[in-house]
Each structure stands twice: as C-alpha cells, then as structure tokens.
Design a protein around this motif. Structure first.
Motif, short mmCIF file in Angstrom:
data_model
loop_
_atom_site.label_atom_id
_atom_site.label_comp_id
_atom_site.label_asym_id
_atom_site.label_seq_id
_atom_site.Cartn_x
_atom_site.Cartn_y
_atom_site.Cartn_z
N PRO A 50 0.83 -1.21 0.00
CA PRO A 50 0.00 0.00 0.00
C PRO A 50 0.86 1.27 0.00
N THR A 51 1.99 1.20 0.72
CA THR A 51 2.93 2.31 0.76
C THR A 51 4.29 1.79 1.22
N ASN A 52 5.34 2.47 0.80
CA ASN A 52 6.67 2.16 1.33
C ASN A 52 7.14 3.25 2.29
N THR A 53 6.20 4.08 2.73
CA THR A 53 6.46 5.10 3.74
C THR A 53 6.22 4.51 5.13
N CYS B 65 -1.36 -10.55 1.04
CA CYS B 65 -0.61 -9.89 2.11
C CYS B 65 -0.61 -8.39 1.83
N MET B 66 -1.21 -7.61 2.72
CA MET B 66 -1.34 -6.18 2.52
C MET B 66 -0.25 -5.41 3.26
N HIS B 67 0.99 -5.81 3.00
CA HIS B 67 2.13 -5.13 3.60
C HIS B 67 3.37 -5.54 2.83
N ASN B 68 4.33 -4.67 2.80
CA ASN B 68 5.64 -5.00 2.23
C ASN B 68 6.67 -4.14 2.96
N PHE C 45 -8.77 0.39 4.14
CA PHE C 45 -9.96 -0.40 4.46
C PHE C 45 -10.85 -0.58 3.23
N GLU C 46 -10.85 0.38 2.32
CA GLU C 46 -11.53 0.18 1.04
C GLU C 46 -10.86 -0.93 0.25
N MET C 47 -9.55 -1.03 0.37
CA MET C 47 -8.81 -2.11 -0.29
C MET C 47 -9.20 -3.47 0.29
N PHE C 48 -9.26 -3.55 1.61
CA PHE C 48 -9.70 -4.81 2.24
C PHE C 48 -11.08 -5.20 1.73
N THR D 126 1.72 -4.92 10.85
CA THR D 126 1.76 -3.51 11.23
C THR D 126 2.72 -3.32 12.39
N ASN D 127 3.23 -2.12 12.54
CA ASN D 127 4.09 -1.85 13.70
C ASN D 127 3.26 -1.53 14.95
N GLY D 128 1.96 -1.36 14.80
CA GLY D 128 1.07 -1.22 15.97
C GLY D 128 1.03 0.15 16.60
N THR D 129 1.69 1.14 16.00
CA THR D 129 1.74 2.46 16.62
C THR D 129 0.48 3.29 16.38
#
Length: 283
Positions: free
Chosen positions: A13-16, A56-59, A70-73, A88-91
């Motif tokens: 979704p993002t690399n930020t 997998c919705m993370h990279n 959430f629209e993607m999910f 997720t990092n959970g922050t």
C-alpha cells in the motif's frame, strides 16, 4: 523445479513508514521513491488475478498510513479473496482504528514485536508498553465483536537478540493467537536456489505501490522488474520471459546481483525462509 500456480500476492500500500527501525531497508538502503498506491490501481491488480486466494497487505512501509486501506480490504474480500493478512508496527491503533480493523474483512493481523522491551526500544525507537496496550485494546474489541479475527506477533531475530526468543514466546502466547519468529535479512553469499521465483508454499508475486511487479519482497529497490500492473495483467507476469529467465538462473546457480548476496541471519531459534530444503524435481 516445479512452478506452483499463482494464488498469492504481496501488495505494498505504501513504502512510507513512521518508524526508522535499525534493521529495515526503509531506514537505510531504499533509494526508490516513496508513495501510496492508487485505489484504482489496487482494484485492477485484484481484477487481473482471478485465482488469488491469499493477499498480504504489507511490504516495506506501514500499511495503516494508507488512507484507503480499508476500502482495499473490502474490495479484495468482495472479489472472493479468502485470506487477507496485514503486518503492522502497531503504533497507529487509536480507538477509531481498532474499530475499523474489527469491522473490516481482514483475516489476520500481525504486529512486529522484537524481543524484550529493551530490545524493542533499541531497534524500533518506541516503548513496547505502548504497543502492548494497543494490542490488548484490539484483542478486547475483537473478542467482543469478531473473535475469528486472528492476531499474531512476529519477531525478526538477530544473533544478539536470539536469547530473547524463549521469553518472548512465553509472554506473547498468552496474549495473541499465534507467535512467529523469522531471521533478519543480511547481505552475504547465497548457497542454494531460492524458492520465490517458483513458489515455495504457493505462487506469489509482489506489487509495489507504483505498480511495479517483482518476484520477491527482498528486492526492496525493485531491480528485478517483471512488468507494471498499470499496463500489464499481473497474472500474466508469473509466466513471462523475465521470470522464466530468473528461474533458469537460480537452477544454474548463476544468480543476479540482488539474489547472489541475499541471505538470512544464522540463529538456532528460526528456520530459513528463502531456501529450499532440497531441490525439487521438475514435473
């Protein structure tokens, strides 16, 4: 070696990211532009992969920074994707975010937690207690509203943190549904072929935020481009000439630059992720 059908995607979704973890290539090494995937592109990727079962919705980056995650999910779920996973990092788990997660079709959520509180602070630069509180808040909400949502933690193990593993497992097994450990990625010579171009558990490709398609998440600067989802049908890229050439290189042991020095930390507490236990016969 046998090539498995393409049934899985990693979508970035993002690399930020809002953290600068010491072991992460986002902190040191990534030179490609940062950005966020367009929702229209995401929908095209899902539509172009009709056999997709596992998403997998993370990279690289923190996925919850994407305002349309959430629209993607929802879109993936409506398209029939059976398993949607996010690390997720959970922050970012505010009360509002927790409710969105519980109400979403996400199947599995994992939190990146590295060892003890001291280790976590040193590696990720935030207090573990705060993340633990966020996880417990989500656990309470999901048990009340959607207990089938599976929660887990993942520990990226280095040589100097492997002594934390036993206590880590003992603690987190009492809190979440599953605990995973994985070795830290390092740069050192590869000794055997990688399963990623063939499919280790299942055929899988990585779609970066700008649509670039690569064969493996470790290629953080996208040097092994197979195509671009903006113009190419993602499912076609699993059998195109570029990935066939890559498979041939791995079978011969003549690895491209990004693969030849791809390796993992040697620890007694984790199994390797990107290596075959034995060479599979072609069928």
């Amino acid at each position: 070696m046998r090539v498995k059908p393409l049934t899985s995607l990693i979508i970035e979704p993002t690399n930020t990211c809002n953290l600068r973890c010491t072991f992460c290539f986002v902190t040191d090494g990534m030179t490609r532009d940062e950005g966020f995937m367009d929702l229209k592109l995401f929908k095209k990727v899902i539509d172009d992969t009709p056999d997709l079962e596992h998403l997998c919705m993370h990279n690289w980056g923190e996925p919850l920074l994407h305002k349309e995650i959430f629209e993607m999910f929802d879109y993936a779920h409506q398209a029939g994707v059976k398993h949607i996973v996010m690390n997720t990092n959970g922050t970012l788990l505010t009360d509002k975010m927790v409710n969105k997660i519980v109400e979403s079709p996400l199947n599995i959520i994992r939190f990146s937690i590295d060892g003890s509180a001291d280790t976590f602070k040193r590696i990720r630069g935030v207090e573990l207690q705060k993340i633990k509180e966020n996880i417990l808040r989500l656990k309470k909400a999901k048990e009340a509203k959607r207990p089938e949502l599976s929660m887990g933690v993942v520990f990226t193990v280095e040589e100097d943190t492997q002594e934390d593993v036993e206590d880590y497992i003992d603690l987190w097994e009492t809190i979440v549904d599953h605990v995973r450990t994985q070795p830290k990625l390092i740069q050192s010579p590869r000794s055997e072929p990688c399963p990623e171009p063939f499919g280790k558990d299942y055929g899988k490709l990585v779609v970066l935020w700008d649509g670039t398609v690569i064969p493996c998440c470790v290629d953080y600067n996208a040097t092994l481009k197979l195509g671009n989802a903006n113009s190419d049908r993602v499912s076609d890229l699993w059998n195109n000439s570029e990935i066939k050439a890559l498979r041939n290189q791995h079978e011969k042991g003549d690895y491209p630059k990004v693969c030849v020095n791809c390796n993992e930390c040697e620890t007694s507490t984790t199994e390797k992720r990107f290596f075959f236990d034995e060479i599979q016969e072609a069928i």
